[in-house]
Design an enzyme around this catalytic site. Sequence first.
Site, PDB file in Angstrom:
ATOM      1  N   ASP A 177      -2.788   2.052  -6.301  1.00  0.00           N
ATOM      2  CA  ASP A 177      -1.701   2.145  -5.289  1.00  0.00           C
ATOM      3  C   ASP A 177      -1.471   1.672  -4.142  1.00  0.00           C
ATOM      4  O   ASP A 177      -1.296   0.768  -2.817  1.00  0.00           O
ATOM      5  CB  ASP A 177      -1.586   3.461  -4.199  1.00  0.00           C
ATOM      6  CG  ASP A 177      -2.989   3.523  -3.438  1.00  0.00           C
ATOM      7  OD1 ASP A 177      -4.581   3.022  -4.448  1.00  0.00           O
ATOM      8  OD2 ASP A 177      -2.397   4.297  -2.589  1.00  0.00           O
ATOM      9  N   GLU A 178      -2.298  -0.151  -4.425  1.00  0.00           N
ATOM     10  CA  GLU A 178      -2.168  -1.136  -4.252  1.00  0.00           C
ATOM     11  C   GLU A 178      -2.263  -2.120  -4.471  1.00  0.00           C
ATOM     12  O   GLU A 178      -3.367  -2.144  -5.391  1.00  0.00           O
ATOM     13  CB  GLU A 178      -4.216  -0.929  -2.774  1.00  0.00           C
ATOM     14  CG  GLU A 178      -3.845  -1.798  -2.064  1.00  0.00           C
ATOM     15  CD  GLU A 178      -5.293  -1.039  -0.812  1.00  0.00           C
ATOM     16  OE1 GLU A 178      -5.510  -2.345  -0.204  1.00  0.00           O
ATOM     17  OE2 GLU A 178      -6.245  -0.685  -1.530  1.00  0.00           O
ATOM     18  N   ASP A 228       0.918  -0.832  -0.212  1.00  0.00           N
ATOM     19  CA  ASP A 228      -0.362  -0.411   0.137  1.00  0.00           C
ATOM     20  C   ASP A 228       0.825   1.001   0.126  1.00  0.00           C
ATOM     21  O   ASP A 228       1.626   1.380   0.720  1.00  0.00           O
ATOM     22  CB  ASP A 228      -1.083  -0.100   0.992  1.00  0.00           C
ATOM     23  CG  ASP A 228      -1.959   0.748   0.812  1.00  0.00           C
ATOM     24  OD1 ASP A 228      -1.986   1.457   0.369  1.00  0.00           O
ATOM     25  OD2 ASP A 228      -2.972   0.642   1.901  1.00  0.00           O
TER      26      ASP A 228
END
Length: 480
Positions: free
Chosen positions: A105-106, A11
Amino acid sequence: MRPAPTILHLDMDAFYASAEQAAKPSLRGKAVVVGGLGPRGVVATASYEARILGVHSAMPTAQARRLAPNAAYLVPRFPLYRSVSEQVMELLGRLSPLVEPLSLDEAFVDLEAGGVADDSVSARMTGERLRTAIREVTGLSGSVGLAGSKMLAKIASEQAKPDGLVLIEPGTERELLAPMSVRTLPGVGPATGDHLRRAGMTTVHDLAEAGEAELVRLVGKAHGHGLYRMALGFDDRPVVAERDAKSVSVEDTFDVDLHDRVRVRAEVERLAVRCVERLRSADRSGRTVVLKVRRYDFSTLTRSETLRGPTDDPTVVREAAARLLEAVDTTGGVRLLGVGVTGLADFTQEDLFAQAADARELAEAPEKPVADDDRKPVDEEPESAEQFAARRWPAGHDVRHAVHGHGWVQGSGVGRVTVRFEEPGGPVGRVVTFRIDDPELSPADPMPLVRDPVDYSSWPASLPKSRSGPVSSAGGESSP
């Protein structure tokens, strides 16, 4: 559950805001808020400096301004974020063929499938090397969680924030989960959490002690069974490399409620065209058109129409959305409109034959709204200087000046636009103000956050592995 912590969850830390701080030397270490800046704007991401002041994602921007009046408020730059995300996902793809992106983003990564980890030592080493690689390639930091399941890996990455790594040893799951809030578990949202709280269950330990039968009675068979297993630390969901999208949609929130029926229809048709553009960019077609309308009183209505077959025809989607609008009362005002397509399918040959004609139609479509009765263009109010400035010079976006070079918009108003001229990795730049119609100033593309990134083309071939050695402690965090 796996016997080794070989599922990794990455993350990125405050992704949008961190990218803006990396791109703008003058904002490093300062409160930054990224999101919609209008009266009804919402915070997308806040830097950690802004979070200390109480600002968080999904908060109305107006409330954020009251909490952090001196923060930098910026409009999102999605081309930059997508570019950085692609760099990160490429690094993850080098670790394993099983990478499951959850957002820009993960992502989850199955390290065992990639042959880069098979025990706690090699998993931790891989996680640390990944964090180093991300920083050297993008200039940003990411938090890593390692565990024997997806649920626990995600919990571990949350504990690791910001800029850390947490590894949960298999066998320690129940002890770790016991004191945590029931909201920690996947699928337990505010409503379910409140329902469990009223039944006297606020921690994961309470769920495990209650037993499966009691949870089934409280929340239903399917949810109760899964909730009990998660409370015991069991989660056998695999990392899935391809997560098929179920729908494509676009929506807009308006600064001022729309009352003009002609304007509302024009916005719906515009959204339908944007939705088709997204549909085609994903090489998909869809069968069901969905209209979303949020009215002045916050009541939200959705209407849908299922077509005879999948389509990516802009005319078909636009007309279907317009028909759905006819069944919605908008007389009190509209604050949000959305158009989506569900029931997605791959392109068919017939779709491809029709594309050329549709592309011509999109290119030739009139830019002005069209009235319902005689299809003549509707006159619009002239755009004010403030509206022109906000549209052409969004706060935080990139510009280039013929003399001063590359910079970014600090703000605009009263016929002026203020620009700070600086680049990623450089010194804090100087500020210059121009007229909003200055011919030497023009919008520009974002610059890379790292000028000369480290070459990871051969990575992780040289990544050392350890099949033996000391096992790190459960939940232990390594230093960044």
